[in-house]
Design a protein around this motif. Structure first.
Motif, short mmCIF file in Angstrom:
data_model
loop_
_atom_site.label_atom_id
_atom_site.label_comp_id
_atom_site.label_asym_id
_atom_site.label_seq_id
_atom_site.Cartn_x
_atom_site.Cartn_y
_atom_site.Cartn_z
N GLU A 127 15.47 -35.68 -11.29
CA GLU A 127 15.52 -35.85 -12.73
C GLU A 127 14.39 -36.73 -13.25
OE1 GLU A 127 19.33 -36.58 -14.46
OE2 GLU A 127 20.40 -35.58 -12.83
N SER A 153 31.44 -41.00 -12.72
CA SER A 153 30.00 -40.83 -12.78
C SER A 153 29.35 -42.05 -13.43
CB SER A 153 29.64 -39.58 -13.60
OG SER A 153 28.23 -39.51 -13.79
N ARG A 155 26.49 -41.98 -14.84
CA ARG A 155 25.57 -41.56 -15.89
C ARG A 155 25.97 -42.17 -17.23
NH1 ARG A 155 21.89 -37.45 -15.78
NH2 ARG A 155 22.91 -36.45 -13.99
N SER A 163 20.05 -36.03 -8.72
CA SER A 163 21.46 -35.66 -8.65
C SER A 163 21.62 -34.48 -7.70
CB SER A 163 22.01 -35.31 -10.03
OG SER A 163 21.24 -34.28 -10.63
N ASP A 165 22.85 -30.79 -6.59
CA ASP A 165 23.22 -29.47 -7.08
C ASP A 165 24.48 -29.06 -6.33
OD1 ASP A 165 23.56 -26.83 -7.70
OD2 ASP A 165 21.59 -26.17 -7.01
N SER A 175 30.44 -30.83 -12.34
CA SER A 175 29.08 -30.39 -12.65
C SER A 175 28.05 -31.51 -12.67
CB SER A 175 29.07 -29.68 -14.02
OG SER A 175 29.52 -30.57 -15.04
N ASP A 176 28.48 -32.75 -12.56
CA ASP A 176 27.54 -33.87 -12.69
C ASP A 176 27.64 -34.76 -11.46
OD1 ASP A 176 25.59 -35.45 -13.89
OD2 ASP A 176 27.08 -36.77 -14.79
N HIS A 177 26.54 -34.84 -10.69
CA HIS A 177 26.58 -35.53 -9.41
C HIS A 177 25.37 -36.45 -9.21
CE1 HIS A 177 29.95 -33.19 -7.64
NE2 HIS A 177 29.51 -32.28 -8.49
N PRO A 178 25.25 -37.52 -10.00
CA PRO A 178 24.16 -38.47 -9.73
C PRO A 178 24.27 -39.05 -8.32
CG PRO A 178 25.16 -38.90 -11.87
CD PRO A 178 26.05 -37.92 -11.15
N TRP A 181 19.83 -43.68 -8.44
CA TRP A 181 19.64 -44.22 -9.79
C TRP A 181 19.10 -45.64 -9.74
CZ3 TRP A 181 24.84 -42.95 -8.29
CH2 TRP A 181 25.65 -44.04 -7.96
#
Length: 222
Positions: A127, A153, A155, A163, A165, A175-178, A181
């Motif tokens: 990202e 998460s 985020r 993140s 996939d 659907s969201d996997h950080p 960071w």
């Protein structure tokens, strides 16, 4: 970003009171090799007393696959003071499985580990391709790891660098996997990567460059 100077010193902390990764010695060796190549010294320890002594002189503290409660009450005070003074903090892999009973630590790191699917190949989406931890990569990065799921998460609380996939491996949820960071908390510059389960990771040139980039983020410029 400037290379850490020859006077820089980092602390790699590897104490575990819960699950212990077999890859810890490989991780320590990797940090020592990076230090030798890029001009910083590495102290590695599992003794929590070092945190009680104030962490003076360390440009960064790395929690490398720590687990469980690893600090004494006085050590917690020492780490908090180090952060407040502008210290650099880096967490690798199971650092997110550490000090569950200490709210400051969870806030410092940005998220707490919950579970993971089987160790398997998958793909990360990069990202932030300008960050030193990922600038050497393309838009995606194929890797083999445990693909951590967190209690929630991070985020919105952190700057997400990469993140997962979740469609690229079995057992991905939502659907969201950080997974990688940065943030600032309690005065500290923070970098976290969920990668680094297996010994093989610590001889992978892309992963080594990833670790070095994380250090460059948290260590002060010279």
């Amino acid at each position: 970003m400037p290379r850490p100077s020859s006077q820089s010193r980092i602390l790699v902390f590897t104490r575990t009171t819960d699950y212990r990764h077999d890859s810890i010695p490989d991780g320590v060796a990797a940090f020592r090799a990076l230090g030798a190549e890029h001009g910083f010294a590495v102290d590695a320890t599992e003794d929590p007393a070092v945190f009680e002594e104030g962490l003076r002189g360390y440009a960064a503290v790395v929690f490398l696959s720590t687990s469980g409660d690893v600090l004494t009450p006085a050590g917690r005070t020492g780490l908090r003071a180090y952060c407040a003074a502008g210290g650099g903090f880096m967490g690798v892999h199971a650092a997110a499985c550490t000090e569950y009973g200490w709210p400051f630590y969870g806030d410092l790191l940005g998220a707490r580990f919950d579970h993971h699917p089987a160790f398997q190949p998958g793909t990360l989406v990069i990202e932030d391709r300008d960050h030193p931890a990922t600038a050497h990569l393309g838009a995606t990065w194929d890797f083999t790891d445990e693909w951590y799921e967190f209690r929630d998460s991070p985020r919105g609380r952190v700057h997400v660098i990469a993140s997962a996939d979740a469609a690229s491996y079995e057992g991905g949820e939502g659907s969201d996997h950080p997974l990688v960071w940065t943030r600032e908390h309690g005065g500290a510059r923070v970098f976290y990567t969920a990668l680094g389960h297996a010994a093989e990771a610590y001889t992978d040139p892309d992963f080594l460059a990833h670790l070095l980039g994380g250090l460059r983020h948290v260590m002060p410029a010279r």
